[in-house]
Scaffold this active site. Structure first.
Site: not given
Length: 400
Positions: A170, A205, A278, A86, A52, A143, A54-56
């Site tokens: 999520h 999460h 996360d 996302n 989990h 998510d 988030h690499l953006r």
């Protein structure tokens, strides 16, 4: 390239990126190795799998990108990550998945894309799961924007299973998002769908004692539900919010002491399958104002150390259990290789000094963003080397 990890009776020989011998069997190889790494006094772990992250990237690369995220992973002993969809635009097309796969080649971590359940993360129309799978996705999730329509989620679980994709949920009812009931209701829904459809679902999460209880009961009924928890949810309670420091703002939010205790018990008794960071980077400007700051904290570089805290305090009883939660189970859930030190396995490894004390200083982290809720915290247990396919990609404080 042949490398010998010298660690007494648990020596490991690596040839062409694969573990080729363990223990006494490595002695015959001592005369022809290209490189020896002295691991005396250190512990060799399989590389961590963080499912989990988030690499953006694309669209928000001022916070993080594939390269900086991969470097942060390597610094934390993480050798495999699943990146969440996302982004801007969302990862909801085969082209977007292939872009992640192609740009991840050569990075110091193996990147597995998670694609969007619905187009645009809008919760209205399902993405083309088979096309996403064929492009390289291993899971689907909305998510950050939960699927509110139960009939759509039911269809998603059916079609994702046919395509061979894991569904990551999520669990949040946005209409009552400021209550703990928000999470509990959605966890109950996913359990109900999984049980009645006889299909798997993974719950991201988990943060409440009620949700932990629901999952525990579902597993007793042999429902195919798995779940993860994060280090910040088993470390901190919501009294941290009194500081009005936005680095303690995340979603789900920090909960009470009873919730923290329930999560730790769930880790101990097997209710919780795995630990995930996360990892959610935000810039300093975005996190400057407590009242307007976005939710999310970084965690790739502190996940192992935060988990080892539970080991050092006997809340996780053995190192085998640590490995199960961080290395083995995430890969089992996602169906990806690795997670052990057996002959024939990929030489994706984390070499750790279990007794080294260090202070988390975000300004020295590899991540672009510094929004860590563990800032200033003293940990016991430090990654000394990270290997990917037998090659050293991180050593001490330095990337290789």
């Amino acid at each position: 390239m042949t490398t010998l990890l010298k660690n007494g009776s648990e020596d490991i020989l690596i040839e062409d990126g694969v573990i080729s011998a363990v223990g006494d069997d490595t002695e015959i190889a001592a005369s022809y190795v290209d490189k020896v790494i002295d691991c005396t006094g250190l512990t060799i772990f399989p590389g961590i799998c963080d499912m989990h992250v988030h690499l953006r990237d694309p669209g928000q690369t001022h916070k993080e990108d594939l390269i900086s995220g991969a470097r942060a992973a390597a610094a934390g002993g993480v050798t495999a990550i699943m990146c969440m969809p996302n982004t801007t635009p969302p990862i909801d097309t085969p082209e977007a998945v292939r872009d992640i796969v192609e740009r991840s080649k050569g990075l110091p971590v193996k990147v597995y894309p998670c694609a969007a359940i619905t187009k645009g993360l809008l919760g209205k129309e399902l993405s083309d799961f088979q096309a996403l799978k064929d492009a390289g996705a291993i899971a689907v999730s909305d998510d950050g924007m939960p699927v509110a329509d139960s009939s759509l989620m039911m269809e998603a679980m059916i079609l994702a299973d046919k395509a061979g994709l894991k569904v990551i949920s999520h669990c949040e009812d946005l209409k009552i998002a400021d209550t703990r009931i928000s999470e509990n209701l959605m966890v109950s829904r996913e359990i109900c769908l999984s049980e009645n459809l006889r299909l798997p679902v993974h719950i991201a999460h988990v943060s409440t004692k009620e949700a932990i209880g629901y999952i525990k009961m579902a597993k007793r009924r042999q429902t195919n539900v798995t779940c993860e928890v994060t280090p910040h949810h088993f470390t901190f309670t919501n009294d941290k919010l009194l500081k009005q420091d936005a680095d303690y703002l995340m979603n789900p939010p920090l909960r009470g002491a009873d919730d923290v205790n329930a999560i730790i018990i769930g880790l101990y008794n097997g209710t919780v399958n795995c630990i995930a960071s996360d990892h959610a980077p935000h810039s300093a400007t975005e996190k400057a104002d407590f009242n307007t700051a976005p939710n999310g904290v970084i965690g790739l570089e502190t996940m192992l150390a935060a988990t080892l805290r539970l080991y050092h305090t006997a809340k996780i009883p053995t190192l085998d259990k640590v490995v199960e939660l961080l290395c083995v189970n995430p890969r089992k859930i996602l169906g990806i290789p690795g997670g052990n030190l057996k002959v024939g396995s990929p030489a994706d490894l984390a070499i750790v000094d279990l007794n080294e004390f260090w202070v988390a200083q975000p300004e020295s982290f590899q991540s672009k963003s510094k929004n860590s809720c563990f800032k200033g915290r003293t940990f016991k247990g430090k990654v000394k080397y990270t290997l990917l396919n037998g090659e050293v990609v991180y050593m001490g404080k330095d990337m290789v």
